[in-house]
Structure formats: structure tokens, C-alpha cells
Design an enzyme around this catalytic site. Structure first.
Site, PDB file in Angstrom:
ATOM      1  N   GLU A 393       0.794  -1.228   0.000  1.00 33.05           N
ATOM      2  CA  GLU A 393       0.000   0.000   0.000  1.00 33.05           C
ATOM      3  C   GLU A 393       0.836   1.292   0.000  1.00 33.05           C
ATOM      4  O   GLU A 393       0.629   2.192   0.814  1.00 33.05           O
ATOM      5  CB  GLU A 393      -0.978   0.006   1.177  1.00 33.05           C
ATOM      6  CG  GLU A 393      -2.033  -1.080   1.085  1.00 33.05           C
ATOM      7  CD  GLU A 393      -3.111  -0.992   2.143  1.00 33.05           C
ATOM      8  OE1 GLU A 393      -4.158  -1.647   1.981  1.00 33.05           O
ATOM      9  OE2 GLU A 393      -2.910  -0.273   3.140  1.00 33.05           O
ATOM     10  N   GLU A 508      -6.402  -8.072  -0.339  1.00 37.92           N
ATOM     11  CA  GLU A 508      -7.224  -7.879   0.853  1.00 37.92           C
ATOM     12  C   GLU A 508      -8.653  -7.577   0.438  1.00 37.92           C
ATOM     13  O   GLU A 508      -8.883  -6.900  -0.564  1.00 37.92           O
ATOM     14  CB  GLU A 508      -6.708  -6.716   1.714  1.00 37.92           C
ATOM     15  CG  GLU A 508      -5.305  -6.869   2.259  1.00 37.92           C
ATOM     16  CD  GLU A 508      -4.869  -5.652   3.081  1.00 37.92           C
ATOM     17  OE1 GLU A 508      -5.743  -4.842   3.461  1.00 37.92           O
ATOM     18  OE2 GLU A 508      -3.659  -5.513   3.335  1.00 37.92           O
TER      19      GLU A 508
END
Length: 725
Positions: A393, A508
Site C-alpha cells: 500500500e 485484501e
């Protein structure tokens, strides 16, 4: 998780959607569970599970031989008529035959009930549940915990559903796997890759085919990289802690309660071998494992528990090997922080490729990527860890696309310099989309070698009040608008990305239809956007059957839309109240209580059943995308456009070549191989932690005599020191 921007996976919100990878890509469906791969002319376990095999092969054989089809030629040489016997001889023969008959009847009286009551039912159960043959079961000696340690205890080295697993400490548990999976663990062959988690997943020692094999995965969040909402009790014990930096600092000062070594207790207990066995038994086949750079080392001023988690990471990789689970290793923390979120190590602002120390921190990041790559590329681990996520991320909106692309290109060059190019040479390289959306990465580094695009689609952080009801009954309309919303939001974007970029996964996702959950938005709980009462979502014991049915339908729609996915996360720890207060994020809790599917394959076709259709993906990638022809041939125009280090860095008023850097003359820290328990007579090569002996460069270290900002994690506004080289 806190403060994450919306991850955009599709530019379409309505109408354009649809079914991910085709449901018939060579996989068993729940209604087609057959043992066809037991046939003697089987191809690979993967290829032989397809619909072309319609029935199981009976491998048990007949109890009694069938002579009804005996040919005349087989009887040649025998007299056609037996010679006549005298009456005395006939009487003797009669008595002998009578005795034999009595013995046969007695034996049958004993055997037949056992066969029909025990053996045959077990064979029937095995043909339904254990869809693949176990490897030949052997035993290995291990000293038990009894008083006589000179008497070895013979332990099985493999087993399927119902088998007893003996752990390293001598305790046991029963392995439960109704999907034909089996474990393999032989101390004399510790790198054996024969295990598989279920019948539709290739064993570790056989190739995984992207586009044909499906990723059904879970994350082990909060294990080695702590997050407040996953392990709330630890943060409740230290109320001033907001991230692992502050938690480590406060723990270190609390020597009366174990100091920072409390974290080692957490590493040792939060996820057990039983968890890994349960993951395999739940029909899952991959684990995404977030790891911190401080498993390798820390630098002065960093409070993290250094060089301690690695032995537990290794132990977990061993468990995954034992149960046939593949691992996506994911570097979750970067020096300086890649996003400023609490799960990057330190809450605040990103200092990776951003600010005065942006390049220097990136140099350290490349070194840790190098060390992990060297370890997992060894022959002992390359089949267990086929994918490496190099930065979790990274916040592209702050860092900048060209700067992040330069880093990704440099990492790709370094990794392939270590592993070589092409299928089978080192792991796939996984990059995150930086919250920029999948479509923005189309055409990225064409000709590269095995890059995967990872995105994290969540409803929870899209800023909406999320008040649409999900408790709409337990029938076909379960979940209300939520399942359809998942299909509409994600399916088309993922399939388009597979066609236009290459391998694309959801690293995710969760059942979080809202942003409720203890510490989900950080320990301060600032920024919650849910329009209702979050207390309704923090204690699942109060949920109705309709709520559970709605969440189940939403989970299945999400799985179908995403195609290849990792749920975040497997386990949420209890709060000090003794319950899970972020239940929407626990796969295990949902599995036990009815809002996660007991067989993930049942999700296939959910979007179509909701009337959502759109672009399909045919399962075929361009060869270079999966290490075939053309891999490793990035166009010179691309490489020249993204030099390393980048010529500019965000939030700095000077060119990149005037910013502080490190010199590659430091001592390289390697990851140690495991300590093996094989017998002294067995020679086992455990590796040395370093795949490429030609990779002999030094590690980054400060340049003697140069000046650096005092805190490289907080240097965005620091004064630029004089150029030093």
C-alpha cells in the site's frame, strides 16, 4: 487499516460488470466431487479433475476373484474329466471338504460383518471426502515425553481427514479436512513438498497455473505486523499506543510485565499450527503473510523488536509446507513508512520516496527486498513462497507515479538479477496499485517478468454511511443490495485488468460493509462514517440469522467478483471484554458462526445468479506475463523513462541528486536457515539463506562524515544537508 483511501478497482459503478474467471476452468464444483484422478492413466492432478472424468475408479478391488470370464485357453493342460475314486477315497475326500467348508463358513461369519460394518463404510467415506490418494504413509522415530526416552515412538509422516497430528511439543490434535487434503511432515525430509490442502489445488511440488488455478486465501494480519483492531487487548493494555512504534516504546519501558519481549509471546501464540491446519481444512489454499523489515534488522532510534520474529516466520512457513498452503510473503513495513498508516510501523506521514530522506529510506527498502528475495528463492522455499509483495500500500498520491514506477523498475531489475528470468526462477513480484485503480496500471512495464497487480477493495473506507439493510431474510434476497453492489463494483474491473495488465489479485478484502469495529479507524476512532450505531456490529452474538445470511451472500459475491482473493484477515483477537469486537473482519469467526462459506467454491456463479454479467476472462495470459516467451524484455524507452534514483522527489525543493543517500558498503544481514530435527544419519541441505552466491554487494550504510536529518521517519520538512559523497 485506518485512514486508508478508497481503492478503486473499476471505473464502472453500474451496469458494466461481471463474472470473473470462468467457473469451469478445470475445477471440481461441490456437486462434482469425484475421485477421477485415481485413474491409472491420470494426467496431472489438476488436469484430471475436469468434467471429462465422470466416475470414480474403485481401487479397492474385488474381495473374491471373478472366474466367470476365465477363457478355455487358461484351462488347457488340465484333464477334462477327473479319474473315478473308490468309495473309501471318496469318503475321505468328503470329510476333508466338509472340514474345509466349516472353516470357510467360520471365517466368513467373522469377516463379512467386519467388512460391511467397518471397512466398506470407511471406503465409501474415503471416496467422498479424500478425493486424492495419500502418499505412502511411513513412520519416523521421535522420542516421546514419557519416562523411557530410549524407546522411540513411531510417528506417521502423512495423514488426511481424521488423522492425528503430533506437534513439536508432543501434543496432538485431529486433522479435519473433508476436501481430500493431506499433510506431510517427515523430520528426515523436512523440505518435502508433497502436501496439498484439497483436491482442486495442485500440491506444492507441482506447478500453479495462473488463470486456471484459483486463489482462495486469507491474510495472517496482526501476527508479525501488529494492528490495533486485530490485537486490541495489547493496545488496551497501553492506551497511549497508536501503532507498533509507540507500542514497542511503551512495552520496553514496562519491564515489570515482560518489556518488549511480550511481542515474542504474541508471535509464539497468536497463530498456532491448528490455525494453519484449519485454514487448509476450510477449502483455502493460499496465505498472505505480512512481515516487517525488522525481522532482518533495525537501525538506531527504531524501537521495534529486532531479529526476533524471523524464527517464527520460518516456523509458519514450515507449517504452510506441511499442509500444502502456498504463501504470498508481503513486506508490510518500509523504513520511513510508505503510507503513514499505523500498519506501516509508524503513524504519521510517509517518508519513503517523499521528503528529504525519501531516497535514503528507499535504499534501505531495496536492501530488505533483496534479503527476503535471496531467502525465498532457495530451492527449499521457492515452491512454498511463489509470490513476494515488495511494498504494501505505497501511497501513490503522495509519492508520485513516476517515482514509484522508478522504484518498482529498480526492484524488478534487482530481483531478476538474483533469480534469473522466466517461469520457475524466483517468485512472482507483486505490486500494490497505490489506491490509483486497476485501470491506471494498464500497459505497465510491458515485457517485465512475472509482475502481479494487487489491489485492496473495501466498502468500509469509501466514506459512505452504509445504511442499506443487509438483514433482508435468509432466502434468495439475502443481503439486500450488498451482494449485487460487490459484483457491480469489482467484477468487470478485475477481468479487464487481467486482460490489459496481467495477473491481478485482491490481496485484501473483508465483510466490512461499514467502518465499524474496535480500533478499526485507529485507537482514537476518528473519522467513522457509518450512519448507524456501530455497537450493532461489534458483538456478533447479537446478530440475527438474516444478518448472517446477508453477510454470507455478500462474502460469496465478493469472492466471485474478485476471482483470486485473500480475505483480511483470518483471526481477530479478543478485546479485554473477552469478545471479538471487529467480527466483520474475521474469517475464522465467520466460518464458525455461519457467515463465511464452508466451501469457497460455492461462491462461483454468485454474480451470474444475481443477474450481473460483463466481460469474462478466458484464463489465458500473454506469455511474458507468466514468465514465458518475451519475459524480461522491457522496452528501453520504459527503462530510460524511469531512472534510479528518481531525478525528483515529492515535497523537496531540490533535485534528487542533492538529497542524502547511503553508500553500499555495509555488512549484509542474511536470514538464517531453520534448525532441523532430522536424524544424525540423514543429510539435509537447509540452505544458507542466500540463493545467489554472485550477489556479493554491500548493504546501505551512512557515509562516514556526512550529515543526516536526526529522524529519517520524520524528515519531510527537515533542512537539506550539504551534498556528501
Amino acid at each position: 487499516m485506518s485512514g486508508r483511501p478508497l481503492s478503486i478497482t473499476s471505473d464502472n459503478s453500474e451496469g458494466v460488470v461481471r463474472t470473473p474467471l470462468s467457473a469451469d476452468a478445470g475445477r471440481d464444483l461441490p456437486g462434482q466431487l469425484s475421485a477421477s484422478f485415481l485413474a491409472p492413466d491420470t494426467l496431472t492432478p489438476r488436469e484430471s479433475i475436469g468434467p471429462q472424468f465422470q466416475s470414480s475408479i474403485n481401487i479397492s478391488g474385488n474381495l473374491l476373484s471373478n472366474t466367470s470370464n476365465t477363457s478355455k485357453s487358461e484351462l488347457d493342460g488340465y484333464p477334462q474329466k477327473l479319474p473315478l475314486k473308490t468309495p473309501r477315497k471318496r469318503r475321505t475326500l468328503f470329510l476333508i471338504l466338509l472340514g474345509i467348508s466349516i472353516v470357510i463358513v467360520a471365517v466368513l461369519v467373522v469377516i463379512l460383518p467386519v467388512y460391511f460394518a467397518v471397512i466398506k463404510p470407511k471406503q465409501q467415506r474415503d471416496s467422498q471426502a479424500s478425493l486424492i490418494p495419500l502418499p505412502t504413509s511411513t513412520t519416523t522415530s521421535a522420542s516421546g515425553n514419557g519416562s523411557d526416552t530410549n524407546v522411540p515412538q513411531l510417528l506417521p509422516t502423512t495423514g488426511g481427514d481424521g488423522s492425528t497430528v503430533t506437534k513439536d511439543d508432543g501434543s496432538t490434535f485431529t486433522y479435519k479436512n473433508k476436501f481430500g487434503g493431506f499433510w506431510v511432515s517427515d523430520p528426515n525430509d523436512p523440505f518435502n513438498n508433497n502436501a496439498r490442502p484439497n483436491s482442486w489445488t495442485p500440491p506444492l511440488n507441482q506447478s500453479w497455473t495462473w488463470g486456471k488455478d484459483r486463489v482462495y486465501g486469507v491474510n495472517l494480519g496482526g501476527l508479525f505486523v501488529l494492528e490495533p483492531f486485530i490485537v486490541p487487548a495489547l493496545f488496551q493494555k497501553y492506551p497511549d499506543a497508536v501503532d507498533e512504534w509507540t507500542l514497542s516504546t511503551l512495552m520496553s519501558a514496562d519491564t515489570a510485565n515482560g518489556g518488549i519481549n511480550q511481542l515474542e509471546d504474541h508471535y509464539n501464540t497468536f497463530i498456532s499450527e491448528e490455525d494453519i491446519a484449519e485454514i487448509a481444512g476450510a477449502g483455502l489454499n493460499w496465505i498472505r503473510l505480512p512481515v516487517p523489515f525488522w525481522a532482518i534488522e533495525t537501525w538506531p532510534g527504531e524501537p521495534f523488536l529486532a531479529k526476533t520474529s524471523w524464527k517464527y516466520i520460518e516456523r509458519l512457513l514450515g507449517w504452510c509446507r506441511k499442509y500444502g498452503l502456498r504463501v504470498k510473503l508481503d513486506l508490510h513495513t518500509i523504513p520511513g513508512s510508505q503510507n503513514g498508516y499505523n500498519h506501516s510501523g509508524k503513524l504519521g506521514k510517509p517518508n519513503f520516496l517523499n521528503g528529504v530522506m525519501g531516497i535514503a529510506n528507499a535504499q534501505r527498502a531495496l536492501e530488505y527486498i533483496r534479503v527476503f528475495t535471496e531467502f525465498i528463492s532457495q530451492k527449499q522455499y521457492k515452491d512454498v513462497v511463489p509470490v513476494f509483495g515488495i511494498v504494501n500500500e505505497a501511497l501513490l498520491s503522495t509519492i508520485g507515479r513516476s517515482q514509484l514506477t522508478s522504484f518498482y523498475l529498480q526492484a524488478h531489475t534487482m530481483i531478476r538479477g538474483i533469480t534469473g528470468v522466466g517461469e520457475g526462477n524466483g517468485p512472482y513480484i507483486s505490486i500494490h496499485d497505490g489506491f490509483a485503480g486497476l485501470s491506471s496500471w494498464e500497459g505497465f512495464l510491458s515485457g517485465s517478468d512475472r509482475i502481479i497487480l494487487d489491489t485492496h477493495p473495501y466498502f468500509a473506507f469509501d466514506g459512505s454511511p452504509a445504511t442499506d439493510p443487509i438483514d433482508t431474510g435468509t432466502g434468495d434476497n439475502a443481503g439486500g443490495v450488498w451482494p449485487t453492489n460487490a459484483c457491480n463494483r469489482w467484477a468487470a474491473g478485475f477481468n479487464n485488468s487481467r486482460s490489459n495488465f496481467g495477473v491481478t489479485i485482491a490481496g485484501e478484502f473483508s465483510n466490512g460493509i461499514n467502518d465499524c469495529g474496535l480500533f478499526l479507524r485507529g485507537t482514537a476512532g476518528i473519522g467513522i462514517t457509518y450512519g448507524g450505531n456501530c455497537a450493532d456490529w461489534q458483538d456478533s452474538s447479537n446478530w440475527s440469522d438474516g444478518t448472517k445470511a446477508g453477510l454470507l451472500k455478500f462474502a460469496m459475491a465478493s469472492m466471485d467478483a474478485l476471482g483470486d482473493w485473500f480475505f483480511w484477515t483470518w483471526k481477530i483477537g479478543n478485546s479485554t471484554s473477552g469478545i471479538v469486537e471487529s467480527p466483520l473482519w474475521s474469517y475464522q469467526l465467520g466460518l464458525h458462526n455461519g457467515w463465511m462459506p464452508t466451501d469457497p467454491r460455492t461462491a462461483l456463479g454468485t454474480c451470474a445468479s444475481l443477474g450481473v454479467s460483463g466481460p469474462d476472462f478466458d484464463g489465458n495470459f500473454v506469455p511474458w506475463q507468466t514468465g514465458g516467451v518475451g519475459a524480461g524484455t522491457i522496452a528501453p524507452s520504459s527503462t530510460s523513462s524511469f531512472p534510479w534514483p528518481p531525478p525528483t522527489i515529492s515535497n523537496v525543493g531540490v533535485p534528487g541528486n542533492q538529497l542524502p543517500t547511503y553508500t553500499p558498503t555495509g555488512t549484509v544481514v542474511t536470514l538464517a536457515p531453520p534448525t532441523l530435527t532430522a536424524s544424525a544419519t540423514t543429510s539435509v541441505d537447509a540452505g544458507n539463506g542466500w540463493f545467489d552466491s554472485q550477489d556479493a554487494g554491500g548493504a546501505p550504510t551512512p557515509i562516514a562524515g556526512c550529515t543526516y536529518p536526526p529522524d529519517p521517519w520524520n524528515a519531510i520538512d527537515a533542512a537539506v544537508p550539504p551534498v556528501c559523497s
